[in-house]
Design a protein around this motif. Structure first.
Motif, PDB file in Angstrom:
ATOM      1  N   SER A 112       0.835  -1.197   0.000  1.00 22.82           N
ATOM      2  CA  SER A 112       0.000   0.000   0.000  1.00 22.82           C
ATOM      3  C   SER A 112       0.870   1.247   0.000  1.00 22.82           C
ATOM      4  O   SER A 112       1.866   1.311   0.726  1.00 22.82           O
ATOM      5  CB  SER A 112      -0.914   0.003   1.229  1.00 22.82           C
ATOM      6  OG  SER A 112      -1.558   1.255   1.379  1.00 22.82           O
ATOM      7  N   GLY A 125      -4.374   4.164  -5.336  1.00 17.69           N
ATOM      8  CA  GLY A 125      -4.841   4.086  -3.962  1.00 17.69           C
ATOM      9  C   GLY A 125      -4.202   5.094  -3.036  1.00 17.69           C
ATOM     10  O   GLY A 125      -4.428   5.048  -1.820  1.00 17.69           O
ATOM     11  N   SER A 136      -8.719   5.767   1.258  1.00 19.24           N
ATOM     12  CA  SER A 136      -7.467   5.054   0.984  1.00 19.24           C
ATOM     13  C   SER A 136      -7.462   4.469  -0.426  1.00 19.24           C
ATOM     14  O   SER A 136      -6.811   3.449  -0.691  1.00 19.24           O
ATOM     15  CB  SER A 136      -7.253   3.932   2.010  1.00 19.24           C
ATOM     16  OG  SER A 136      -7.189   4.449   3.310  1.00 19.24           O
ATOM     17  N   HIS A 194      -8.183   2.379  -3.571  1.00 20.71           N
ATOM     18  CA  HIS A 194      -8.666   1.005  -3.725  1.00 20.71           C
ATOM     19  C   HIS A 194      -8.351   0.146  -2.516  1.00 20.71           C
ATOM     20  O   HIS A 194      -8.802  -1.003  -2.446  1.00 20.71           O
ATOM     21  CB  HIS A 194      -8.066   0.374  -4.985  1.00 20.71           C
ATOM     22  CG  HIS A 194      -8.679   0.897  -6.249  1.00 20.71           C
ATOM     23  ND1 HIS A 194      -9.715   0.276  -6.891  1.00 20.71           N
ATOM     24  CD2 HIS A 194      -8.419   2.019  -6.969  1.00 20.71           C
ATOM     25  CE1 HIS A 194     -10.063   0.953  -7.964  1.00 20.71           C
ATOM     26  NE2 HIS A 194      -9.286   2.018  -8.044  1.00 20.71           N
ATOM     27  N   ASP A 195      -7.603   0.684  -1.565  1.00 15.84           N
ATOM     28  CA  ASP A 195      -7.343  -0.047  -0.328  1.00 15.84           C
ATOM     29  C   ASP A 195      -8.337   0.298   0.771  1.00 15.84           C
ATOM     30  O   ASP A 195      -8.200  -0.151   1.906  1.00 15.84           O
ATOM     31  CB  ASP A 195      -5.918   0.247   0.177  1.00 15.84           C
ATOM     32  CG  ASP A 195      -4.860  -0.406  -0.696  1.00 15.84           C
ATOM     33  OD1 ASP A 195      -5.151  -1.476  -1.266  1.00 15.84           O
ATOM     34  OD2 ASP A 195      -3.754   0.146  -0.817  1.00 15.84           O
ATOM     35  N   THR A 234     -11.329   0.104   3.172  1.00 17.12           N
ATOM     36  CA  THR A 234     -11.972  -1.086   3.725  1.00 17.12           C
ATOM     37  C   THR A 234     -13.453  -0.837   4.011  1.00 17.12           C
ATOM     38  O   THR A 234     -13.925   0.302   4.014  1.00 17.12           O
ATOM     39  CB  THR A 234     -11.288  -1.508   5.029  1.00 17.12           C
ATOM     40  OG1 THR A 234     -11.459  -0.467   6.004  1.00 17.12           O
ATOM     41  CG2 THR A 234      -9.806  -1.763   4.810  1.00 17.12           C
ATOM     42  N   LYS A 266     -11.982  -5.179   1.164  1.00 16.33           N
ATOM     43  CA  LYS A 266     -11.855  -3.981   0.354  1.00 16.33           C
ATOM     44  C   LYS A 266     -12.904  -4.032  -0.756  1.00 16.33           C
ATOM     45  O   LYS A 266     -12.777  -4.834  -1.695  1.00 16.33           O
ATOM     46  CB  LYS A 266     -10.446  -3.875  -0.222  1.00 16.33           C
ATOM     47  CG  LYS A 266      -9.379  -3.792   0.877  1.00 16.33           C
ATOM     48  CD  LYS A 266      -7.970  -3.870   0.321  1.00 16.33           C
ATOM     49  CE  LYS A 266      -6.954  -3.828   1.455  1.00 16.33           C
ATOM     50  NZ  LYS A 266      -5.559  -3.929   0.957  1.00 16.33           N
ATOM     51  N   ARG A 290     -12.035  -4.160  -4.530  1.00 18.24           N
ATOM     52  CA  ARG A 290     -11.443  -5.440  -4.938  1.00 18.24           C
ATOM     53  C   ARG A 290     -12.540  -6.498  -5.094  1.00 18.24           C
ATOM     54  O   ARG A 290     -12.492  -7.330  -6.006  1.00 18.24           O
ATOM     55  CB  ARG A 290     -10.427  -5.927  -3.902  1.00 18.24           C
ATOM     56  CG  ARG A 290      -9.417  -4.870  -3.456  1.00 18.24           C
ATOM     57  CD  ARG A 290      -8.443  -4.525  -4.541  1.00 18.24           C
ATOM     58  NE  ARG A 290      -7.383  -3.667  -4.031  1.00 18.24           N
ATOM     59  CZ  ARG A 290      -6.550  -2.979  -4.784  1.00 18.24           C
ATOM     60  NH1 ARG A 290      -6.663  -3.039  -6.109  1.00 18.24           N
ATOM     61  NH2 ARG A 290      -5.615  -2.210  -4.243  1.00 18.24           N
TER      62      ARG A 290
END
Length: 743
Positions: A341, A373, A434, A436-437, A439, A480, A483
């Motif tokens: 990340s 991200g 964040s 694509h990271d 949550t 995530k 994802r």
């Protein structure tokens, strides 16, 4: 007793890392299917039967492992380092109470060397093919049901993972688990000579105690007696070469001196280091070392061998921090490509972008800012962004100006957003803090802010679901969502529903793992509104099978919500409109029951007694939910499958009935998908156990106590690709109630 063996092979340097399932391989057996038979293969943990009273479990476990992995004339079997019995915890104990058959099983952990491999010739010829599989893969397919596992293997694998995770959290525990076995180390260790007599007594090579000098015999025997009396030794290990006349070299890494032994006896050639050397930083954190040096190939090789790209060292720096600090642009790019990340922070809250800004590395900053991200506005522990640090750098020069320019351009780019739908068909557009990271937990906090709901009370009430026409999955807090959306059509929906090319959306819905009692305590109008729309959606789609009188009450409440106060004649006119009736009554009920206009009108006209005098939307929605709370199926997460019904005339023949499977804090509910009639509904106390096998969910239903007083069960079967998800949710529901009862 049935012993289940979990043979674990670690990756190199596993003991220096935090627990991750992918750092281990596990041995599974695979039953071969005869040619031409369409039977799904089943993978399972090795097992053996033993009499725990008469036999020594650990030796039998290791012998069995050696046998099933190729023991014979070739000597190709694997010799485990040690066998350790894994104790049951409360979760496993609870499952044992519900399914008596599991009480027969005892789980043993067997550590093997990271270099141990199976003999290919033996594997090809074995009846039950052994094979090592990466543990994270096994746990993944265990949950999604794509591979068949028998119920003992399924339950004990989950327990094994929790046990391994616990060992990694304890200093030195993982190192002990995978250290070399004692009787393997003995050949390289110098041991006390006092144990020579007891060893020679069992030799068959012609050696005899009487062949040793008298003084030696007496000294050894006296010392042995003294040490046994003081140390209470149960097992004694020794060097078989001592006293044999054969030459050998002592190579000790560490010596522990026995304070009770005669200090005058010295073993020649033995050196005792005073202090063990600490491993060097570069050996303990090799990826960090390569990142600081800019060694791209070295980093890739280490990651392939099992090192983690984001592990933090003793000062909480990840490898990407060193790449950013020393201006290694290629290192930063490679680590980002490997999955690191860009927002990983150290104890001071510094991200790689903070470091690039402080040092003035424009190419490093550009590489980071191009990552989708990146959180440009991330703050350190002092509340400073990378822009603040760069603009305040004491040695600010032209390079810092370039970094400032890149950061400002990134801040002007449109921020990444995601759409979260509500059950009333509206949606919220949320930023991804964040990228694509981001949550599920982060998005839930943003949703609570949107509706002004307090975190302490409502954080676990609602959560994010991924939904498409064939499948609805509740996500975990650390998942995530972006994802999950990317993988939906690649893997998830096909694996769990057999569908393809469905457009998934994210929905904010009721958490399926909370109880109705917890929900009854909620009073916030926004929460009541969201609960109402979800309950209404399930009701109008006939997922809440209920009695005729309940349908009339629901219809009267809904009429008040949608049309307010109306004269009886006006109300009857509205009810005569088919489009309006479909908003009040499930279509399948309208079709089966015929005209309900007069009955609904009667309930509506009597609304003061049926509904109450409060007519606000909030009060009516709360009344609707309150009445839903009385339904057995309320709060369920729904799955699709086919109920397997065996006919009485010909027991071997069966019919498959398409059904919806509801799981909530009450139990399991099976609804006919076509007629929307409840087929079966069982509470958890009425079920002895449940498990999944070959995409078939088996439920063991307790029969009423017979005259013989022997507990009997019926087996109910449902064929569904989502069987693994159902079993997992039911286990968690039972665990939740077990914990609540013991508080």
């Amino acid at each position: 007793m049935e012993v289940v063996i979990a043979v674990i092979r670690p990756k190199p340097n596993v003991i220096t890392q935090d627990y991750r399932a992918r750092l281990y391989d596990i041995l599974l057996l695979d039953s071969k299917t005869p040619p031409g038979e369409k039977v799904k293969q089943s993978k399972y943990l090795p097992m053996l039967s033993m009499n725990i009273i008469e036999e020594e479990p650990r030796e039998l476990v290791l012998s069995h492992l050696y046998k099933i992995t190729g023991a014979g004339e070739s000597g190709a079997g694997i010799k485990g380092e040690r066998a350790i019995q894994i104790p049951c915890n409360d979760q496993v104990d609870l499952r044992i109470q519900q399914r008596e058959s599991l009480s027969r099983f005892s789980l043993f952990f067997v550590a093997v060397n990271s270099h141990d491999k199976l003999n290919k010739t033996f594997v090809d010829q074995a009846q039950h093919t052994p094979g090592f599989y990466q543990l994270d893969y096994v746990l993944e397919v265990l949950n999604n049901g794509s591979v068949n596992f028998p119920s003992p293997t399924r339950s004990l694998l989950a327990h094994l993972e929790r046990w391994l995770h616990d060992k990694h959290s304890r200093p030195g525990a993982a190192e002990f688990l995978f250290s070399q076995r004692t009787d393997f180390r003995i050949r390289l260790t110098v041991h006390n000579p006092v144990f020579i007599p007891s060893r020679l007594a069992h030799q068959n090579d012609g050696s005899n105690i009487s062949d040793l000098p008298t003084d030696f015999q007496m000294t050894a025997n006296e010392a042995l007696a003294k040490m046994l009396s003081i140390e209470k030794c149960d097992i004694v290990k020794m060097n078989p070469l001592f006293g044999s006349g054969l030459s050998y070299v002592t190579k000790a890494n560490m010596v522990v001196t026995n304070k009770f032994w005669d200090q005058g006896i010295v073993l020649p050639g033995l050196r005792t280091p005073s202090v063990m050397e600490e491993p060097k930083w570069c050996d303990k954190y090799p990826v960090h070392d390569k990142a600081a040096e800019g060694d791209i190939d070295g980093i890739k090789a280490l990651i392939q061998r099992g090192q983690h790209h984001s592990k933090k060292d003793s000062i909480s720096w990840a490898p990407i921090h060193y790449g950013a600090w020393y201006g290694k642009t290629d290192v930063v790019s490679v680590l980002l490509d490997l999955g690191c990340s860009p927002n990983v922070s150290n104890n001071n809250g510094y991200t790689p972008l903070h470091m690039a800004a402080q040092k003035g590395y424009p190419l490093v900053a550009k590489s980071l800012l191009l990552h989708r991200g990146i959180n440009v506005n991330a703050k350190d522990s002092s509340g400073r962004t990378a822009l603040d640090i760069c603009s305040q750098a004491p040695d600010r020069d032209r390079r810092h100006e370039e970094v400032l320019q890149y950061i400002r351009e990134a801040q002007m780019r449109p921020s990444m957003t995601i759409e979260i739908f509500l059950m009333d068909k509206s949606s919220k557009q949320l930023r991804l803090p964040s990228g694509h990271d981001t949550t599920v937990h982060q998005l839930c906090l943003l949703m609570l802010e949107e509706f002004g709901l307090p975190q302490g009370t409502y954080l676990d009430i609602f959560t994010i679901w991924t939904c498409s026409p064939s499948l609805q999955l509740q996500l975990k807090p650390d998942h995530k969502p972006t994802r999950e959306l990317e993988n939906w059509n690649k893997r998830t929906v096909h694996m769990l529903a057999g569908a393809r090319d469905e457009k998934p959306v994210l929905k904010w819905r009721r958490n399926a793992k909370i109880s109705v009692d917890r929900e009854k305590q909620l009073l916030h109008p926004e929460a009541i509104k969201m609960l109402f729309h979800e309950a209404y959606d399930n009701y109008i789609n006939a997922l809440y099978p209920c009695k005729d009188h309940d349908v009339l009450i629901f219809s009267a409440i809904l009429f008040c919500i949608y049309f307010g106060e109306r004269e009886s004649s006006t109300a009857k006119t509205l009810l005569s409109n088919e489009r309006y009736m479909k908003q009040l009554v499930p279509a399948v009920v309208l079709k089966a029951k015929g005209p309900l206009i007069n009955k609904i009108l009667k309930e509506y006209n009597n609304r003061d007694q049926v509904i109450g005098r409060e007519r606000s939307t909030f009060a009516l929605q709360k009344k609707f939910i309150s009445h839903c709370h009385q339904l057995t199926v309320y709060g369920s997460a729904f799955f699709d499958g086919k109920f397997i019904h065996q006919t009485q005339r010909t027991p071997r023949s069966e019919t498959n009935v398409a059904c919806h499977i509801g799981v909530n804090d009450v139990g399991l509910h099976i609804i006919n998908a076509q007629t929307k009639v409840m087929i079966h509904s069982y509470t958890y106390p009425e079920m002895k156990g449940w498990h999944e096998e070959e995409f078939v969910l088996e439920i063991h239903i307790l029969k009423p106590e017979s005259r013989s007083r022997r507990q009997q069960t019926n087996i109910m079967k449902i064929r569904t690709k989502q069987a693994g998800l159902i079993v997992n949710l039911m286990d968690k529901m039972v665990q939740m109630h077990y914990q609540s009862r013991n508080r």
